[in-house]
Design a protein around this motif. Structure first.
Motif, PDB file in Angstrom:
ATOM      1  N   ILE A 135      31.743  37.154  40.656  1.00  0.00           N
ATOM      2  CA  ILE A 135      32.675  36.757  39.600  1.00  0.00           C
ATOM      3  C   ILE A 135      32.059  35.542  38.935  1.00  0.00           C
ATOM      4  O   ILE A 135      31.596  34.624  39.626  1.00  0.00           O
ATOM      5  N   ALA A 188      32.140  32.826  35.194  1.00  0.00           N
ATOM      6  CA  ALA A 188      32.948  32.358  34.055  1.00  0.00           C
ATOM      7  C   ALA A 188      32.217  31.210  33.372  1.00  0.00           C
ATOM      8  O   ALA A 188      31.176  30.744  33.855  1.00  0.00           O
ATOM      9  N   LYS A 243      41.792  37.767  31.943  1.00  0.00           N
ATOM     10  CA  LYS A 243      41.092  38.986  31.504  1.00  0.00           C
ATOM     11  C   LYS A 243      39.726  38.979  32.168  1.00  0.00           C
ATOM     12  O   LYS A 243      38.993  37.988  32.114  1.00  0.00           O
ATOM     13  N   VAL A 244      39.386  40.110  32.790  1.00  0.00           N
ATOM     14  CA  VAL A 244      38.124  40.226  33.521  1.00  0.00           C
ATOM     15  C   VAL A 244      37.304  41.365  32.921  1.00  0.00           C
ATOM     16  O   VAL A 244      37.715  42.519  32.969  1.00  0.00           O
ATOM     17  N   THR A 248      34.066  43.831  32.840  1.00  0.00           N
ATOM     18  CA  THR A 248      33.160  44.380  33.852  1.00  0.00           C
ATOM     19  C   THR A 248      32.752  45.811  33.539  1.00  0.00           C
ATOM     20  O   THR A 248      33.455  46.523  32.805  1.00  0.00           O
ATOM     21  N   ALA A 292      36.358  46.091  40.630  1.00  0.00           N
ATOM     22  CA  ALA A 292      36.986  44.811  40.273  1.00  0.00           C
ATOM     23  C   ALA A 292      38.487  44.868  40.529  1.00  0.00           C
ATOM     24  O   ALA A 292      39.058  43.947  41.132  1.00  0.00           O
ATOM     25  N   VAL A 345      45.251  40.685  37.362  1.00  0.00           N
ATOM     26  CA  VAL A 345      44.284  40.472  36.283  1.00  0.00           C
ATOM     27  C   VAL A 345      44.343  41.647  35.319  1.00  0.00           C
ATOM     28  O   VAL A 345      44.871  42.710  35.653  1.00  0.00           O
ATOM     29  N   ILE A 390      41.842  44.126  33.491  1.00  0.00           N
ATOM     30  CA  ILE A 390      40.434  44.541  33.510  1.00  0.00           C
ATOM     31  C   ILE A 390      40.036  45.082  32.138  1.00  0.00           C
ATOM     32  O   ILE A 390      40.732  45.931  31.571  1.00  0.00           O
ATOM     33  N   ALA A 420      36.952  37.710  27.285  1.00  0.00           N
ATOM     34  CA  ALA A 420      37.476  37.683  28.660  1.00  0.00           C
ATOM     35  C   ALA A 420      37.394  36.266  29.236  1.00  0.00           C
ATOM     36  O   ALA A 420      36.621  35.429  28.748  1.00  0.00           O
ATOM     37  N   ARG A 424      36.898  35.849  32.630  1.00  0.00           N
ATOM     38  CA  ARG A 424      35.910  35.938  33.704  1.00  0.00           C
ATOM     39  C   ARG A 424      35.169  37.263  33.598  1.00  0.00           C
ATOM     40  O   ARG A 424      35.619  38.173  32.905  1.00  0.00           O
ATOM     41  N   VAL A 481      33.023  40.312  36.144  1.00  0.00           N
ATOM     42  CA  VAL A 481      32.528  40.788  37.431  1.00  0.00           C
ATOM     43  C   VAL A 481      31.255  41.537  37.093  1.00  0.00           C
ATOM     44  O   VAL A 481      31.289  42.516  36.340  1.00  0.00           O
TER      45      VAL A 481
END
Ligand SMILES: Nc1ncnc2c1ncn2[C@@H]1O[C@H](COP(=O)(O)OP(=O)(O)OP(=O)(O)O)[C@@H](O)[C@H]1O
Ligand SMILES: O=P(O)(O)OC[C@H]1O[C@H](OP(=O)(O)OP(=O)(O)O)[C@H](O)[C@@H]1O
Length: 218
Positions: free
Chosen positions: A105, A107, A118-119, A121, A127, A138, A140, A156, A158, A160
């Motif tokens: 992860i 950021a 918001k992630v 990936t 994730a 989260v 995705i 986003a 972060r 992944v």
């Protein structure tokens, strides 16, 4: 289904194009399978290695488990990341100890905890599962590449993504927050092929295992 692809009794191996390819080809050669020079500089997607009694299907990395699950390929080489993400019904036979990297992860350094981060990936399933197990809610956002872009442009909070040398994170001003898992490439097999071509596949495992363990072939 079309009969255009007739491999006879050759072992059909799904190989990922891209960065695993060279290491995997080298591994097979070290294991005593003579692979033609054609491998090193070709646009062909099906390459025969008659002396090794093998035919290679060169696929997108994420598609390798699909070819293996459907039995178009008997065995395949795939990153553990893709294997977990794709959740295909295949046997995982051997850790090939190549293409080392880890899933992390990351950021921007000034990231702030927010309610529903918001992630971004390429691995939405992995994730989601990871954050669910940690009890974190989260959102995705699935992307197909250049994941490091997402926090920089505000898509986003972060990401992944795969980290190897850490250079992509560094050069894009991101920091790793958490390591999720180590990744290497694996040998996988179709469940029916594993029974029907057991002698060939067991021999392949035995030879590759010896190279992986640094014992050489035979
Ligand atoms: N930077 C890296 N260093 C080492 N191994 C990596 C790295 N990035 C990915 N890998 C491993 O190699 C596998 C294939 O990655 P590769 O970059 O060749 O394909 P991809 O980017 O997933 O596919 P595509 O070219 O279709 O976008 C990954 O599934 C992972 O296991
Ligand atoms: O830590 P590093 O050594 O810099 O490697 C990590 C990078 O390699 C992979 O990207 P890839 O080159 O496959 O491109 P992509 O963004 O198109 O997936 C991964 O998604 C990272 O972006």
């Amino acid at each position: 289904m079309s009969q255009a692809f007739d491999a006879g009794d050759m072992l059909r191996i799904a190989m990922p194009k891209g960065r695993i390819f060279e290491e995997a080809v080298e591994l097979f050669r070290q294991a005593g399978y003579p692979l033609p020079a054609e491998f090193d500089d070709s646009r062909k997607l099906i390459v025969e290695a008659p002396q090794a009694n093998m035919v290679f299907i060169l696929a997108k990395p994420a598609d390798v488990p699909t070819y293996v699950e459907y039995g178009t390929a008997d065995v395949g080489v795939v990153g553990k990341d893709v294997l977990l993400e794709e959740e295909r019904d295949v046997y995982e036979l051997l850790d090939l100890n190549i293409s080392h990297c880890h899933l992390a992860i990351a950021a921007l350094p000034d990231w702030q905890p927010v309610m529903y981060p918001k992630v971004a990936t390429k691995f939405p399933r992995l994730a989601s599962q990871y954050f669910r197990e940690k009890g974190q809610q989260v959102e995705i956002i699935k992307l197909n590449g250049s994941i490091e872009l997402a926090p920089i442009v505000g898509l986003a909070d972060r990401i992944v993504d795969i980290v190897s040398t850490g250079r992509t994170l560094r050069e894009n001003g991101l920091v790793e927050l958490e390591k999720m898992m180590d990744i290497t490439s694996r040998l996988i097999a179709n469940r029916v092929s594993y029974r029907m071509k057991n002698t060939q596949i067991e021999e392949l495992i035995r030879r590759l295992e010896r190279v992986v363990k640094g014992e050489g072939v035979r």
